[in-house]
Motif scaffolding. Structure first.
Motif, PDB file in Angstrom:
ATOM      1  N   UNK A   1      11.650  17.711   6.229  1.00  0.00           N
ATOM      2  CA  UNK A   1      12.745  16.853   5.766  1.00  0.00           C
ATOM      3  C   UNK A   1      13.996  16.963   6.635  1.00  0.00           C
ATOM      4  N   UNK A   2      13.992  17.880   7.598  1.00  0.00           N
ATOM      5  CA  UNK A   2      15.234  18.130   8.334  1.00  0.00           C
ATOM      6  C   UNK A   2      15.608  16.999   9.292  1.00  0.00           C
ATOM      7  N   UNK A   3      14.706  16.056   9.496  1.00  0.00           N
ATOM      8  CA  UNK A   3      15.033  14.885  10.311  1.00  0.00           C
ATOM      9  C   UNK A   3      15.584  13.733   9.476  1.00  0.00           C
ATOM     10  N   UNK A   4      15.602  13.890   8.153  1.00  0.00           N
ATOM     11  CA  UNK A   4      16.108  12.835   7.274  1.00  0.00           C
ATOM     12  C   UNK A   4      17.631  12.964   7.195  1.00  0.00           C
ATOM     13  N   UNK A   5      18.369  11.975   7.685  1.00  0.00           N
ATOM     14  CA  UNK A   5      19.835  12.122   7.722  1.00  0.00           C
ATOM     15  C   UNK A   5      20.480  12.203   6.346  1.00  0.00           C
ATOM     16  N   UNK A   6      19.839  11.642   5.329  1.00  0.00           N
ATOM     17  CA  UNK A   6      20.472  11.596   4.020  1.00  0.00           C
ATOM     18  C   UNK A   6      20.451  12.892   3.249  1.00  0.00           C
ATOM     19  N   UNK A   7      19.551  13.825   3.602  1.00  0.00           N
ATOM     20  CA  UNK A   7      19.427  15.037   2.792  1.00  0.00           C
ATOM     21  C   UNK A   7      20.265  16.194   3.324  1.00  0.00           C
ATOM     22  N   UNK A   8      20.859  16.028   4.503  1.00  0.00           N
ATOM     23  CA  UNK A   8      21.799  17.019   5.040  1.00  0.00           C
ATOM     24  C   UNK A   8      21.194  18.431   5.083  1.00  0.00           C
ATOM     25  N   UNK A   9      20.050  18.537   5.742  1.00  0.00           N
ATOM     26  CA  UNK A   9      19.398  19.834   5.912  1.00  0.00           C
ATOM     27  C   UNK A   9      19.681  20.394   7.298  1.00  0.00           C
ATOM     28  N   UNK A  10      19.797  21.711   7.425  1.00  0.00           N
ATOM     29  CA  UNK A  10      19.847  22.303   8.762  1.00  0.00           C
ATOM     30  C   UNK A  10      18.521  22.077   9.478  1.00  0.00           C
ATOM     31  N   UNK A  11      18.563  22.010  10.791  1.00  0.00           N
ATOM     32  CA  UNK A  11      17.339  21.840  11.569  1.00  0.00           C
ATOM     33  C   UNK A  11      16.410  23.022  11.327  1.00  0.00           C
ATOM     34  N   UNK A  12      15.111  22.729  11.202  1.00  0.00           N
ATOM     35  CA  UNK A  12      14.132  23.787  10.950  1.00  0.00           C
ATOM     36  C   UNK A  12      12.796  23.394  11.553  1.00  0.00           C
ATOM     37  N   UNK A  13      11.995  24.401  11.869  1.00  0.00           N
ATOM     38  CA  UNK A  13      10.650  24.178  12.379  1.00  0.00           C
ATOM     39  C   UNK A  13       9.729  25.260  11.833  1.00  0.00           C
ATOM     40  N   UNK A  14       8.441  24.979  11.813  1.00  0.00           N
ATOM     41  CA  UNK A  14       7.444  25.941  11.349  1.00  0.00           C
ATOM     42  C   UNK A  14       6.794  26.607  12.559  1.00  0.00           C
ATOM     43  N   UNK A  15       6.718  27.921  12.530  1.00  0.00           N
ATOM     44  CA  UNK A  15       6.108  28.686  13.616  1.00  0.00           C
ATOM     45  C   UNK A  15       4.878  29.401  13.061  1.00  0.00           C
ATOM     46  N   UNK A  16       3.730  29.150  13.653  1.00  0.00           N
ATOM     47  CA  UNK A  16       2.486  29.696  13.121  1.00  0.00           C
ATOM     48  C   UNK A  16       2.309  31.167  13.490  1.00  0.00           C
ATOM     49  N   UNK A  17       1.559  31.864  12.655  1.00  0.00           N
ATOM     50  CA  UNK A  17       1.243  33.261  12.949  1.00  0.00           C
ATOM     51  C   UNK A  17       0.450  33.362  14.245  1.00  0.00           C
TER      52      UNK A  17
END
Length: 480
Positions: free
Chosen positions: A226-242
């Motif tokens: 959801x971090x690419x959705x401008x309306x939800x005002x989330x900090x940038x985030x990504x998932x890093x796999x084990x």
């Protein structure tokens, strides 16, 4: 083990009953009934209770042909070694209030007394209960998986035309340790398989949420997607796999930071002239500081900070190499500057979704102290304190305009967040807590950044009427 604690049983009257002489407060006036011989009465450990097969004084009797049951309820609960922490919840700024934690006997007792027994739609005008309560007790993740082939049998044992389950366990990405500190935690694949099997057998998951929605919320994967959705005002985030961490942690850290930079570049926070950088000053020229966190974890226990690429490498290794941890990924998120958190509680009405915005039922605020990075992963690293509105205004030099702006912005963002949940579950949620990070950025101005979805059953900072209100909303939803 599948048992019932509150239900209608067949039996025989041992003596004539004059309804006019029955007094709810005097047990000796209640009807004397001999239970039908087919029932087995046991304790929660399965120990027989022979005395229960003898004639009993019972408050309510009815025609055997028409037991008045509108709703069959089910607690799926912990049946293994009981841990003291489940009930020992002292009143403090960050707890569940006076009710204990959701998996505890204390909490479920309050759900029954203040939720089911107080709900007007579950009783006749005379007060006769029109509900029943069953329990499935599990002592391990293996036990939870055994629910899958037995879901239809559980369904057959529930008399009501509507059926709803309260899942009083926590999904986790850990092996079963047998340690009391991990009581009530069930490996997530086992738990969600059990939930979906019961839902397929027409037993709705009403607390905390239906399986698909609950899994999405607690996974924390939405923090990235959801971090690419401008309306939800989330900090940038990504998932890093084990796997990426195991193969080449240097490359994993480098790629994670590049991903955060790219996401923030494509979805920048609005910044006006004179405003401080968003969402943090330290990352104004590129992401160097942030947090690493695990999904299916609570109470800030598996959240650690990093302050450089090298530090991120160490954090990824630390998080992904914990003994017994089954997590397949972690969330890497950019840092956010904020003064305090604002918690908004929403209880959508039966007519929602509707054209008009929904307003929060309750707003609370809390502050976090400095993070103590000397502590091990798995414990909360920062102090926690509740803030009154007066304390917030004192912190903000009495700036009521900024305070009102913060509430308005959070409420506006919440409309998108609540609507987004409908994509994972078409039925509106009974309730939801949304946490926002709030910062005063100038006179009359506040910045609001979304922090987290918090499922039903999350702590309510001592809001006395909060849990009963939520429980009754769940029953309302189950009856619709």
């Amino acid at each position: 083990m599948f048992v019932a604690s509150h239900t209608w049983l067949y039996g025989t009257l041992e003596q004539a009953v004059d309804p006019a002489k029955v007094n709810s407060d005097q047990k000796e006036t209640w009807p004397l009934v001999l239970p039908k011989g087919e029932y087995n009465f046991v304790t929660r450990k399965g120990t027989p209770v022979p005395s229960a097969t003898m004639p009993q004084r019972v408050r309510w009797v009815c025609d055997a042909k028409t037991p008045p049951c509108k709703l069959s309820l089910l607690f799926v609960r912990w049946g293994g070694e009981y841990s003291k922490w489940m009930d020992e919840q002292e009143a403090n700024d960050g707890d569940w209030g006076k009710y204990g934690s959701p998996p505890s006997d204390e909490y479920m007792g309050h759900v029954v007394e203040k939720g089911f027994k107080k709900h007007p739609s579950l009783h006749s005008p005379e007060g006769m209960p029109q509900w029943e309560l069953h329990h499935v007790l599990v002592a391990s993740s293996k036990d939870a998986l055994q629910i899958v082939p037995q879901a239809h049998m559980i369904r057959a044992g529930m008399k009501g035309p509507r059926r709803a389950a309260f899942w009083m366990l926590w999904p986790a990405e850990w092996e079963d340790f047998g340690d009391p500190d991990y009581a009530c935690y069930v490996e997530r694949h086992a738990m969600f398989a059990a939930m979906r099997a019961c839902e397929a057998a027409a037993i709705r998951s009403i607390f905390p949420h239906p399986a698909d929605q609950y899994e999405l919320i607690t996974s924390k994967s939405w923090m990235a997607t959801l971090s690419l959705h401008p309306g939800v005002r989330l900090p940038a985030a990504t998932l890093v796999s084990k796997g990426a961490v195991k193969v080449n942690v240097e490359a994993a850290a480098e790629n994670a930071l590049r991903a955060l930079h790219h996401i923030r570049r494509l979805n920048p926070f609005p910044v006006e002239d004179g405003d401080p950088p968003a969402p943090s000053a330290v990352n104004k020229d590129g992401v160097v500081k942030g947090v690493v966190k695990l999904g299916w974890s609570w109470e800030n226990r598996f959240v650690v900070t990093f302050t450089s690429p090298k530090h991120l490498q160490a954090r990824l290794k630390e998080m992904m190499n914990q003994q017994g941890c089954l997590a397949t990924y972690c969330v890497v998120q950019e840092w956010v500057d904020f003064d305090f958190e604002m918690r908004q509680y929403y209880l959508p009405p039966p007519t929602w979704p509707a054209e008009h915005p929904i307003q929060p039922t309750m707003i609370q605020c809390n502050a976090w102290g400095p993070s103590d990075d000397s502590k091990n992963v798995g414990v909360s690293r920062a102090s926690f304190s509740k803030l009154t509105e007066a304390m917030v205004l004192d912190k903000w030099d009495g700036d009521k305009e900024a305070w009102e702006m913060a509430k308005e912005k959070a409420t506006s963002i919440a409309q998108i967040l609540l609507a987004w949940l409908l994509s994972a579950e078409h039925q509106p949620i009974p309730s939801m807590r949304l946490d926002f990070m709030v910062k005063r950025i100038g006179p009359g101005k506040a910045r609001v950044i979304f922090g987290e979805y918090c499922e039903q059953g999350a702590c309510v900072l001592g809001w006395l009427e909060g849990p009963p209100t939520i429980w009754r909303a769940c029953v309302d939803a189950a009856l619709r």
